[in-house]
Write a protein that holds these residues in place. Structure first.
Motif, PDB file in Angstrom:
ATOM      1  N   PRO A  83      -0.998  11.176   3.684  1.00 33.52           N
ATOM      2  CA  PRO A  83      -0.360  10.372   2.632  1.00 33.52           C
ATOM      3  C   PRO A  83       0.545   9.303   3.241  1.00 33.52           C
ATOM      4  O   PRO A  83       1.342   9.587   4.129  1.00 33.52           O
ATOM      5  CB  PRO A  83       0.457  11.411   1.851  1.00 33.52           C
ATOM      6  CG  PRO A  83      -0.200  12.723   2.137  1.00 33.52           C
ATOM      7  CD  PRO A  83      -0.731  12.622   3.541  1.00 33.52           C
ATOM      8  N   TRP A 141       0.815  -1.220   0.000  1.00 36.28           N
ATOM      9  CA  TRP A 141       0.000   0.000   0.000  1.00 36.28           C
ATOM     10  C   TRP A 141       0.845   1.264   0.000  1.00 36.28           C
ATOM     11  O   TRP A 141       0.469   2.275  -0.596  1.00 36.28           O
ATOM     12  CB  TRP A 141      -0.957  -0.009   1.187  1.00 36.28           C
ATOM     13  CG  TRP A 141      -2.029  -1.031   1.063  1.00 36.28           C
ATOM     14  CD1 TRP A 141      -2.120  -2.221   1.713  1.00 36.28           C
ATOM     15  CD2 TRP A 141      -3.173  -0.979   0.200  1.00 36.28           C
ATOM     16  NE1 TRP A 141      -3.238  -2.922   1.315  1.00 36.28           N
ATOM     17  CE2 TRP A 141      -3.913  -2.183   0.392  1.00 36.28           C
ATOM     18  CE3 TRP A 141      -3.660  -0.045  -0.712  1.00 36.28           C
ATOM     19  CZ2 TRP A 141      -5.087  -2.448  -0.297  1.00 36.28           C
ATOM     20  CZ3 TRP A 141      -4.843  -0.307  -1.397  1.00 36.28           C
ATOM     21  CH2 TRP A 141      -5.542  -1.502  -1.188  1.00 36.28           C
ATOM     22  N   CYS A 198      -4.271   0.858   6.287  1.00 33.37           N
ATOM     23  CA  CYS A 198      -3.505   1.664   5.336  1.00 33.37           C
ATOM     24  C   CYS A 198      -4.415   2.522   4.464  1.00 33.37           C
ATOM     25  O   CYS A 198      -4.124   3.709   4.216  1.00 33.37           O
ATOM     26  CB  CYS A 198      -2.636   0.762   4.459  1.00 33.37           C
ATOM     27  SG  CYS A 198      -1.216   0.034   5.322  1.00 33.37           S
ATOM     28  N   VAL A 199      -5.509   1.950   3.997  1.00 28.81           N
ATOM     29  CA  VAL A 199      -6.438   2.701   3.144  1.00 28.81           C
ATOM     30  C   VAL A 199      -7.066   3.849   3.926  1.00 28.81           C
ATOM     31  O   VAL A 199      -7.182   4.978   3.425  1.00 28.81           O
ATOM     32  CB  VAL A 199      -7.524   1.760   2.589  1.00 28.81           C
ATOM     33  CG1 VAL A 199      -8.634   2.562   1.916  1.00 28.81           C
ATOM     34  CG2 VAL A 199      -6.921   0.777   1.598  1.00 28.81           C
ATOM     35  N   VAL A 200      -7.448   3.595   5.162  1.00 29.56           N
ATOM     36  CA  VAL A 200      -8.068   4.643   5.992  1.00 29.56           C
ATOM     37  C   VAL A 200      -7.071   5.760   6.280  1.00 29.56           C
ATOM     38  O   VAL A 200      -7.404   6.950   6.150  1.00 29.56           O
ATOM     39  CB  VAL A 200      -8.607   4.036   7.309  1.00 29.56           C
ATOM     40  CG1 VAL A 200      -9.012   5.149   8.280  1.00 29.56           C
ATOM     41  CG2 VAL A 200      -9.788   3.117   7.035  1.00 29.56           C
ATOM     42  N   ASP A 229      -4.487   6.637   4.552  1.00 31.66           N
ATOM     43  CA  ASP A 229      -4.158   7.341   3.315  1.00 31.66           C
ATOM     44  C   ASP A 229      -5.221   8.365   2.935  1.00 31.66           C
ATOM     45  O   ASP A 229      -4.947   9.294   2.169  1.00 31.66           O
ATOM     46  CB  ASP A 229      -3.960   6.333   2.186  1.00 31.66           C
ATOM     47  CG  ASP A 229      -3.198   6.926   1.008  1.00 31.66           C
ATOM     48  OD1 ASP A 229      -2.256   7.708   1.246  1.00 31.66           O
ATOM     49  OD2 ASP A 229      -3.544   6.617  -0.149  1.00 31.66           O
ATOM     50  N   LYS A 230      -6.423   8.204   3.456  1.00 31.51           N
ATOM     51  CA  LYS A 230      -7.478   9.186   3.210  1.00 31.51           C
ATOM     52  C   LYS A 230      -7.214  10.486   3.962  1.00 31.51           C
ATOM     53  O   LYS A 230      -7.727  11.544   3.591  1.00 31.51           O
ATOM     54  CB  LYS A 230      -8.842   8.624   3.642  1.00 31.51           C
ATOM     55  CG  LYS A 230      -9.295   7.381   2.908  1.00 31.51           C
ATOM     56  CD  LYS A 230      -9.617   7.662   1.453  1.00 31.51           C
ATOM     57  CE  LYS A 230     -10.162   6.399   0.772  1.00 31.51           C
ATOM     58  NZ  LYS A 230     -10.442   6.637  -0.675  1.00 31.51           N
ATOM     59  N   VAL A 231      -6.426  10.399   5.014  1.00 30.62           N
ATOM     60  CA  VAL A 231      -6.173  11.555   5.873  1.00 30.62           C
ATOM     61  C   VAL A 231      -4.723  12.038   5.757  1.00 30.62           C
ATOM     62  O   VAL A 231      -4.465  13.242   5.675  1.00 30.62           O
ATOM     63  CB  VAL A 231      -6.476  11.202   7.355  1.00 30.62           C
ATOM     64  CG1 VAL A 231      -6.261  12.415   8.255  1.00 30.62           C
ATOM     65  CG2 VAL A 231      -7.901  10.676   7.491  1.00 30.62           C
TER      66      VAL A 231
END
Length: 487
Positions: free
Chosen positions: A428, A215, A420-422, A424-426
């Protein structure tokens, strides 16, 4: 002979009848040894094994994780791992900070094991020392797991994203594995063997690190092409702390200073030494030179492989496990990795997938094969447990080991991906291109050594000093000898 008053129980409020000072001493020493594996062990190892421009960032990721885990652990995560059951794989969150809780006798409430007819088979784990010793011992295990995971994402993960990742992964991944296999969860009661963390720590960190590396993305092209250690001698010092600290890692897990802990420490060193030698021999046979980094990797795979069976197997089995841990991960790292596009695509900086996930899985399966019945009876809650070579119920043990591994792998892939996805929303997950180019100086404003060159932009205010010690710009049109200018 009379026992001196200072060593007798009930002599003061600080020495209750249930306290065994020898067990408590060994548990605190073991916890300290495991803590030293991280700080300074892995701090030094990470700061030395990477190229110079990432030394500070790599060391700091380990240091930060150690501190963050301690606070999260005592605030809510300990009881999620070793407290009362919430789900078959998870404990109820709660603080481990109050005096009344910490000075009472240690107990893992969900470890009482029953026969199928409901009668008691094995009593609850209640070591002869206070909860404070148990909380701290388990804390340093949690901390080193997160730090091992960091090895997969060194050299490009945004430090701010890492700061968010640590408490989230500890809460939603580590606690599940710890409760399921150690704290009294479903795998513990089913009889899956994990003496000291082959699954809870190494398989989980290896799989989670590999997943996070996917990710976060790869390092810069230049870093992937050339990533030499900046200090091989310090790297060996960090590795040495890791090796010697493993005496507490495996020797402390019987929760007492008993004969099983002695077996575990001896087996640990037998397997690690064998694995290091085999890895080194393979490097000489196939690449004509013994690699120092390879020797460290072989040492680590040996330590990891023996961990799930350290106090459960005999010395001769530890040698076999060392031979396999020095060769199987070597093969996956040096041969399979270079031929499998998926492994090539995912940039696992320090090869944690091979040294921890592969070695941990290998150790778990081999434990299911070699676990000796008498040694099992000294440690495991399920009576008559044994490895496959000892017949009886041993045949099913390898299946149990594979199922346990499958649960840890699946949970870590899914949960680490979600985290990791969560994040990355906030924030980088990956550093900026400028930070990837420059390294520590751009990320922290600090450098590991008073040198300049590798990955650093030329700054006349920092890199040129005249005879009067005044900073000035050098007028020459050529780069300084031995330095690399990044334009």
């Amino acid at each position: 002979m009379s026992v001196p008053i200072a060593y007798q129980g009930g002599t003061s409020a600080a020495v209750p009848d249930w306290l065994n000072k020898g067990d408590n001493s060994w548990q605190m020493i073991s916890a300290t040894l495991v803590g030293l594996q991280s700080v300074p062990g892995l701090v030094i190892l990470y700061g030395s094994i990477v190229k110079k421009k990432w030394a500070v960032n790599s060391a700091f990721m380990a240091l930060y994780a150690f501190a963050a885990v301690i606070i999260c652990w005592v605030t809510w995560a300990y009881k999620m791992s070793f407290g009362d059951k919430l789900l078959p794989f998870w404990g109820k969150a709660g603080p481990a900070l109050g005096q009344k809780f910490l000075i009472k006798q240690a107990a893992l409430p969900e470890t009482t094991h029953y026969h199928e007819d409901g009668s008691l088979e094995t009593a609850m784990i209640t070591p002869f020392y206070p909860m404070a010793s148990m909380v701290w011992f388990q804390c340093v295990f949690a901390a080193i797991t997160v730090i091992l995971l960091a090895g997969s994402v060194l050299g490009r993960m945004n430090i701010k994203a890492w700061m968010a990742f640590v408490p989230l992964w500890l809460t939603f991944s580590y606690t599940v594995g710890a409760f399921s296999l150690w704290g009294g969860g479903f795998l513990f009661h089913w009889g899956v063997m994990d003496y000291s963390g082959g699954y809870v720590i190494h398989l989980s960190s290896g799989i989670a690190g590999f997943t996070a590396a996917f990710w976060v993305g790869p390092r810069s092209t230049k870093d992937r092409e050339r990533f030499p250690p900046n200090n091989v001698i310090l790297m060996l010092a960090g590795a040495g702390l890791l090796w010697m600290g493993w005496a507490g890692f495996n020797g402390g897990d019987p929760y007492t200073a008993n004969i099983d802990s002695s077996m575990a420490v001896l087996n640990t060193n037998i397997c690690a030494a064998t694995s290091l030698l085999v890895w080194t021999w393979l490097d000489v046979i196939f690449f004509k030179k013994p690699s120092v980094i390879g020797a460290v990797q072989g040492m680590i795979t040996g330590l990891v492989c023996i961990t799930p069976g350290a106090g459960l197997v005999q010395g001769w089995a530890a040698i076999i496990m060392g031979i396999l841990s020095g060769s199987v991960p070597w093969f996956t790292m040096m041969i399979v990795h270079k031929r499998w596009p998926l492994l090539q695509k995912i940039d696992d900086t320090l090869g944690v997938f091979h040294t921890h996930a592969i070695a941990g899985l290998l150790g778990g399966v081999l434990t299911g094969l070699f676990a000796e019945p008498t040694l099992c009876s000294l440690f495991l809650p399920v009576t008559n447990s044994r490895g496959g070579i000892y017949g009886g119920s041993g045949g099913i043990q390898i299946l149990k080991q594979l199922v346990g591994a499958g649960f840890i792998i699946g949970w870590n892939v899914v949960v680490t991906s979600i985290i990791c996805v969560v994040i990355d929303k906030v924030i980088p997950l990956r550093m900026s291109e400028e930070q990837l180019l420059i390294g520590d100086d751009a990320v922290h404003g600090e450098e590991a050594y008073a040198l300049w060159g590798d990955g650093e932009k030329y700054d006349s205010s920092k890199h040129d000093i005249d005879s009067d010690n005044r900073l000035h710009h050098r007028t020459t049109t050529t780069a300084s000898s031995g330095a690399t200018q990044i334009v």
